[in-house]
Design an enzyme around this catalytic site. Structure first.
Site, PDB file in Angstrom:
ATOM      1  N   CYS A 166      37.530  56.289  80.955  1.00  0.00           N
ATOM      2  CA  CYS A 166      36.235  56.359  80.458  1.00  0.00           C
ATOM      3  C   CYS A 166      36.001  56.943  79.180  1.00  0.00           C
ATOM      4  O   CYS A 166      37.047  57.419  78.813  1.00  0.00           O
ATOM      5  CB  CYS A 166      35.523  57.105  81.518  1.00  0.00           C
ATOM      6  SG  CYS A 166      35.668  56.327  83.227  1.00  0.00           S
ATOM      7  N   ARG A 187      37.145  51.174  74.234  1.00  0.00           N
ATOM      8  CA  ARG A 187      37.860  51.843  75.424  1.00  0.00           C
ATOM      9  C   ARG A 187      37.416  51.053  76.382  1.00  0.00           C
ATOM     10  O   ARG A 187      37.965  51.037  77.537  1.00  0.00           O
ATOM     11  CB  ARG A 187      37.721  53.347  75.796  1.00  0.00           C
ATOM     12  CG  ARG A 187      38.113  54.241  74.769  1.00  0.00           C
ATOM     13  CD  ARG A 187      37.564  55.690  75.102  1.00  0.00           C
ATOM     14  NE  ARG A 187      38.096  56.441  76.261  1.00  0.00           N
ATOM     15  CZ  ARG A 187      39.053  56.992  76.376  1.00  0.00           C
ATOM     16  NH1 ARG A 187      39.637  57.225  74.990  1.00  0.00           N
ATOM     17  NH2 ARG A 187      39.531  57.668  77.336  1.00  0.00           N
ATOM     18  N   TRP A 192      34.748  53.071  82.888  1.00  0.00           N
ATOM     19  CA  TRP A 192      35.524  51.795  83.127  1.00  0.00           C
ATOM     20  C   TRP A 192      35.695  52.207  84.719  1.00  0.00           C
ATOM     21  O   TRP A 192      36.549  53.215  85.031  1.00  0.00           O
ATOM     22  CB  TRP A 192      36.695  52.066  82.294  1.00  0.00           C
ATOM     23  CG  TRP A 192      37.839  51.078  82.611  1.00  0.00           C
ATOM     24  CD1 TRP A 192      38.811  51.246  83.512  1.00  0.00           C
ATOM     25  CD2 TRP A 192      37.985  49.835  82.354  1.00  0.00           C
ATOM     26  NE1 TRP A 192      39.637  50.096  83.849  1.00  0.00           N
ATOM     27  CE2 TRP A 192      38.851  49.291  82.859  1.00  0.00           C
ATOM     28  CE3 TRP A 192      37.175  49.106  81.493  1.00  0.00           C
ATOM     29  CZ2 TRP A 192      39.568  47.805  82.650  1.00  0.00           C
ATOM     30  CZ3 TRP A 192      37.639  47.624  81.010  1.00  0.00           C
ATOM     31  CH2 TRP A 192      38.761  47.216  81.680  1.00  0.00           C
ATOM     32  N   ASN A 251      36.691  61.495  83.470  1.00  0.00           N
ATOM     33  CA  ASN A 251      37.707  60.587  83.403  1.00  0.00           C
ATOM     34  C   ASN A 251      38.629  60.894  83.967  1.00  0.00           C
ATOM     35  O   ASN A 251      39.199  62.079  84.144  1.00  0.00           O
ATOM     36  CB  ASN A 251      37.515  60.547  81.822  1.00  0.00           C
ATOM     37  CG  ASN A 251      38.692  59.472  81.531  1.00  0.00           C
ATOM     38  OD1 ASN A 251      38.908  58.410  82.069  1.00  0.00           O
ATOM     39  ND2 ASN A 251      39.379  59.385  80.376  1.00  0.00           N
ATOM     40  N   GLY A 252      39.350  59.958  84.917  1.00  0.00           N
ATOM     41  CA  GLY A 252      40.346  60.200  85.645  1.00  0.00           C
ATOM     42  C   GLY A 252      40.175  59.706  87.176  1.00  0.00           C
ATOM     43  O   GLY A 252      39.314  58.990  87.480  1.00  0.00           O
ATOM     44  N   GLU A 311      59.196  37.099  80.299  1.00  0.00           N
ATOM     45  CA  GLU A 311      58.126  38.042  79.765  1.00  0.00           C
ATOM     46  C   GLU A 311      58.691  38.395  78.135  1.00  0.00           C
ATOM     47  O   GLU A 311      57.792  38.209  77.412  1.00  0.00           O
ATOM     48  CB  GLU A 311      58.016  39.061  80.538  1.00  0.00           C
ATOM     49  CG  GLU A 311      57.107  40.093  80.179  1.00  0.00           C
ATOM     50  CD  GLU A 311      55.574  39.599  79.848  1.00  0.00           C
ATOM     51  OE1 GLU A 311      55.327  38.459  80.483  1.00  0.00           O
ATOM     52  OE2 GLU A 311      54.759  40.288  79.189  1.00  0.00           O
ATOM     53  N   LYS A 316      56.476  37.678  75.064  1.00  0.00           N
ATOM     54  CA  LYS A 316      55.947  38.617  73.983  1.00  0.00           C
ATOM     55  C   LYS A 316      56.342  38.044  72.691  1.00  0.00           C
ATOM     56  O   LYS A 316      55.389  38.193  71.689  1.00  0.00           O
ATOM     57  CB  LYS A 316      56.741  39.856  74.477  1.00  0.00           C
ATOM     58  CG  LYS A 316      56.050  40.444  75.899  1.00  0.00           C
ATOM     59  CD  LYS A 316      54.691  41.292  75.486  1.00  0.00           C
ATOM     60  CE  LYS A 316      53.584  40.754  76.015  1.00  0.00           C
ATOM     61  NZ  LYS A 316      53.335  39.780  77.246  1.00  0.00           N
ATOM     62  N   GLU A 373      54.353  35.195  71.206  1.00  0.00           N
ATOM     63  CA  GLU A 373      52.960  35.148  71.206  1.00  0.00           C
ATOM     64  C   GLU A 373      52.498  35.948  70.027  1.00  0.00           C
ATOM     65  O   GLU A 373      51.338  35.929  69.492  1.00  0.00           O
ATOM     66  CB  GLU A 373      52.429  35.571  72.512  1.00  0.00           C
ATOM     67  CG  GLU A 373      52.384  36.958  73.129  1.00  0.00           C
ATOM     68  CD  GLU A 373      51.718  37.137  74.166  1.00  0.00           C
ATOM     69  OE1 GLU A 373      50.517  36.741  74.255  1.00  0.00           O
ATOM     70  OE2 GLU A 373      52.099  37.958  75.148  1.00  0.00           O
ATOM     71  N   HIS A 412      74.390  24.821  82.045  1.00  0.00           N
ATOM     72  CA  HIS A 412      73.523  23.608  82.669  1.00  0.00           C
ATOM     73  C   HIS A 412      72.797  23.018  81.358  1.00  0.00           C
ATOM     74  O   HIS A 412      71.753  22.552  81.363  1.00  0.00           O
ATOM     75  CB  HIS A 412      72.457  23.484  83.738  1.00  0.00           C
ATOM     76  CG  HIS A 412      73.312  24.118  84.881  1.00  0.00           C
ATOM     77  ND1 HIS A 412      74.312  23.188  85.483  1.00  0.00           N
ATOM     78  CD2 HIS A 412      73.823  25.252  85.502  1.00  0.00           C
ATOM     79  CE1 HIS A 412      75.088  23.911  86.634  1.00  0.00           C
ATOM     80  NE2 HIS A 412      74.613  25.279  86.494  1.00  0.00           N
ATOM     81  N   LYS A 443      42.215  37.156  74.355  1.00  0.00           N
ATOM     82  CA  LYS A 443      42.475  37.942  75.317  1.00  0.00           C
ATOM     83  C   LYS A 443      42.392  37.545  76.737  1.00  0.00           C
ATOM     84  O   LYS A 443      42.996  37.741  77.793  1.00  0.00           O
ATOM     85  CB  LYS A 443      41.829  39.434  75.534  1.00  0.00           C
ATOM     86  CG  LYS A 443      42.417  40.458  76.220  1.00  0.00           C
ATOM     87  CD  LYS A 443      43.776  40.781  76.138  1.00  0.00           C
ATOM     88  CE  LYS A 443      44.231  41.649  77.073  1.00  0.00           C
ATOM     89  NZ  LYS A 443      45.609  41.872  77.296  1.00  0.00           N
TER      90      LYS A 443
HETATM   91  C1  AGP Z   1      50.545  37.720  78.177  1.00  0.00           C
HETATM   92  O1  AGP Z   1      50.871  38.504  77.007  1.00  0.00           O
HETATM   93  C2  AGP Z   1      48.989  36.952  77.558  1.00  0.00           C
HETATM   94  N1  AGP Z   1      47.767  37.553  77.107  1.00  0.00           N
HETATM   95  C3  AGP Z   1      48.609  35.860  78.751  1.00  0.00           C
HETATM   96  O2  AGP Z   1      49.678  35.221  79.013  1.00  0.00           O
HETATM   97  C4  AGP Z   1      47.931  36.415  79.792  1.00  0.00           C
HETATM   98  O3  AGP Z   1      48.935  37.288  80.556  1.00  0.00           O
HETATM   99  C5  AGP Z   1      47.381  35.483  80.760  1.00  0.00           C
HETATM  100  O4  AGP Z   1      46.311  34.397  79.881  1.00  0.00           O
HETATM  101  C6  AGP Z   1      46.674  35.734  82.204  1.00  0.00           C
HETATM  102  O5  AGP Z   1      45.581  36.626  81.593  1.00  0.00           O
HETATM  103  P1  AGP Z   1      45.016  37.255  82.975  1.00  0.00           P
HETATM  104  O6  AGP Z   1      45.994  38.275  83.368  1.00  0.00           O
HETATM  105  O7  AGP Z   1      43.838  38.267  82.291  1.00  0.00           O
HETATM  106  O8  AGP Z   1      44.694  36.557  83.944  1.00  0.00           O
END
Ligand code: AGP
Length: 609
Positions: free
Chosen positions: A2, A27, A74, A98-99, A482, A486, A489, A505, A604
């Protein structure tokens, strides 16, 4: 997280507060409010949604007065709404917070027995009633705040007004940031620097357990017992944009560094020590319903799917129930088998991912129960689920998910513990032992972040590679996936994650001196197997970047680079080994000059198929 803004001085408080809240919009928030004092009735205005909604209300009904507090919320407890928006008022006391208050349920039931009536679902409202209770008894605003906060457990950054003592503004900090701004005959307090930069650059950063009392003429800072403290003021030279990032170069790096706090916030209030159980406030399923389940389907996308892969290990190990896991876009089209005894567990940071939402509807359409692990209160997926386990990561601005991922793992672990207790596969003592390691994790994550400099050096060495291979076994295989995601992307370098046992394999054909291979090899049950996979890579000239744990030195000299995260339980190691994955990708991307927070072609939240 928040946003808080407070003002006391000679000017009209409302425009200063609204402007400050606007500078905290980055935020993320879902409602906003303000209260000013003008010697008469408190001018309290609140609105759901964006600041413009609050401004429209203020245009109709201005909030006058030269003292005030404001807030952007938030949501963590209680859905976004006007009634849950801050400030909260009880008698003469008005609070913004906030918290997370961990013991709010216990305090709330005591206050209700004392006759206090609550109007919201928030944990914050108990602070207003608690201060009011003490104020009614002692008649001293400052003392009442001290007494009240001494009873509160959890994290808070609060700003508080008292209608009967309008020449005072009080703020206090424990776990959530608060900064004091000093003007000429006026004072400011805020949860972050950007809110005050246009008025002053002279700031004091409060530390945990500190209280600041303002009058228009002066301010004083004490500890919770009232002991005066002397604090150094700092001159802030940041630009407003730098300030929004907390001085970090990118939101992604800021969010990587927020993880000790976000882990702690996601654990807060959920450990029932005496019972050796877990409390998940919005789970929506009884112990009997949990015990009655015969299968779990996990569905998610991207990083959240990687979290689900780790969650499968947690749930099958601790609750001994079969877990199927699907990428959401696959689940929704494969006519999945869902019964009234199966639980579909969705994982989504945004709560708006189209494929995951469609998977939810597919499962519900087949009569299954649905629970989601989500970071956004009242998002579409949260609203349509039968139950929710919220992560408390705060808004994640960087497109590449970091703090959301590690808090998803914590939420999955808490869920697995609770399910194990409900199904009787976990005793109260087993649960307490597991929880002990979990409570120590934020500190271990702090230690892991100290690897940053070493990882930046490694990034320099390998930034020009055309491809990367990541590998791990067991619950480290999802971390390999993962790490690869990272890197690709945000740096646009091709990378693949593989189970280490799969090398022979096919992937081993890729190995040569130009292919960096990141190997997740912490001290766990498959350590020896992964070491031999790693030696196969080294024997073919591959450059290994090993991520080990504890004070492992056996690998020194065998590999190109050795990164060591602190030792913890096998279950929790993925949370620590994911940090070097985040930092390596971040530093390579920065060195390559890509747009780290907004990588090309990405959004996002993927709200379309
Ligand atoms: C991960 O770094 C990406 N931003 C993307 O793979 C993300 O995790 C995926 O689109 C799922 O999003 P969500 O967790 O909001 O459902």
């Amino acid at each position: 997280m928040c946003g808080i803004v407070g003002y006391i001085g000679k000017q009209d408080a409302s425009p200063i507060i609204i402007d400050g809240l606007r500078r905290l919009e980055y935020r993320g928030y879902d409602s906003a409010g303000i209260c000013t004092l003008n010697g008469g009735e408190p001018q309290l205005r609140r609105a759901e949604g964006k600041l413009i909604n609050l401004e429209n209300i203020l245009r109709e009904k201005p909030a006058t007065g030269s003292r005030g507090i404001g807030h952007t919320r938030w949501a963590t407890h209680g859905r976004p709404s006007e009634i849950n928006a801050h400030p909260h008022k009880a008698g003469s006391i008005v609070v913004v917070h906030n918290g997370i208050i961990e013991n709010y349920l216990k305090l709330k039931s005591r206050l209700q027995k004392q006759g206090h009536k609550f109007s919201s679902e928030t944990d914050t409202e108990i602070i207003a009633h608690l201060v009011e209770e003490h104020y009614q008894q002692c008649g001293d605003f400052e003392k009442a705040v001290r007494l009240a906060l001494a009873e509160v457990e959890g994290a808070y950054g609060v700003a508080i007004l008292c209608i009967d003592e309008p020449d005072k503004l009080i703020a206090a900090k424990l776990g959530s940031p608060l900064v004091v701004g000093q003007g000429d005959g006026e004072f400011f307090v805020a949860s972050d620097i950007p809110a005050m930069l246009s008025h002053t650059r002279e700031m004091i950063f409060l530390d945990d357990g500190e209280i600041v009392v303002f009058t228009p003429e002066k301010m004083w800072i004490t500890d919770l017992s009232g002991q005066p403290l002397v604090k150094q003021s700092k001159t802030i030279t940041w630009s407003p944009l730098m300030a929004e990032k907390g001085g970090y170069k990118h939101f992604m790096l800021k969010e990587i560094y927020e993880q000790p706090r976000t882990l702690a916030d996601t654990i807060a209030g959920r450990i029932q020590g005496e019972e050796g159980d877990i409390y998940l406030e919005d789970l929506g399923l009884s112990q009997e319903q949990l015990a009655d389940l015969d299968k779990i389907n996990i569905i998610a996308c991207g990083t959240s799917w990687h979290a689900g892969l780790v969650g499968k290990f947690y749930i099958e190990k601790l609750a001994r129930i079969p877990v199927e896991i699907d990428i959401a876009s696959e689940f929704r089209y494969r006519d999945p088998i869902v019964t009234d005894k199966s639980l579909t567990l969705l994982i989504s940071q945004s709560g708006e991912t189209a494929d995951t939402l469609a998977g939810l509807r597919e499962a519900k359409g087949k009569g299954g129960k649905v629970v989601c692990i989500c970071n956004v209160v009242d998002s579409s997926i949260a609203r349509e689920s039968d139950g929710v386990v919220y992560t408390h990561a705060g808004p994640e601005i960087g497109v590449a998910s970091t703090k959301a991922f590690t808090t998803q793992l914590v939420a999955l672990y808490l869920f697995a513990l609770k399910l194990g207790r409900a199904r009787g596969t976990l005793t109260a003592d087993d649960c307490r032992n597991q929880v002990e390691a979990l409570l120590a994790l934020p500190r271990k994550l702090e230690e892991t972040l100290e690897l940053d400099e070493q990882i930046e050096q490694i990034a320099r060495e390998f930034m020009n590679a055309r491809d990367f291979l990541y590998m791990g076994r067991g619950n480290q295989y999802p971390i390999a996936l993962e790490g690869a995601l990272k890197l690709k992307e945000i740096s646009y370098i091709h990378a693949e994650g593989y189970p280490a046992g799969e090398m022979k394999h096919g992937p081993i054909a890729l190995i040569d001196e130009n292919l960096p291979v990141v190997v997740l090899v912490p001290r766990n049950a498959t350590y020896d197997k992964v070491v031999s996979n790693m030696e196969e890579v080294c024997a073919r000239g591959g450059k290994v970047i090993a991520v080990a744990s504890g004070d492992e030195n056996e690998l020194q000299g065998k590999v190109a680079e050795l990164i060591k995260v602190p030792q913890t339980t096998e279950d929790l190691l993925p949370i620590l080994t994911s940090i070097p994955m985040q930092l390596l990708a971040y530093h390579i991307a920065v060195l390559k000059g890509t747009d780290v927070d907004q990588p090309r072609n990405l959004a996002k939240s993927v709200t379309v198929e």
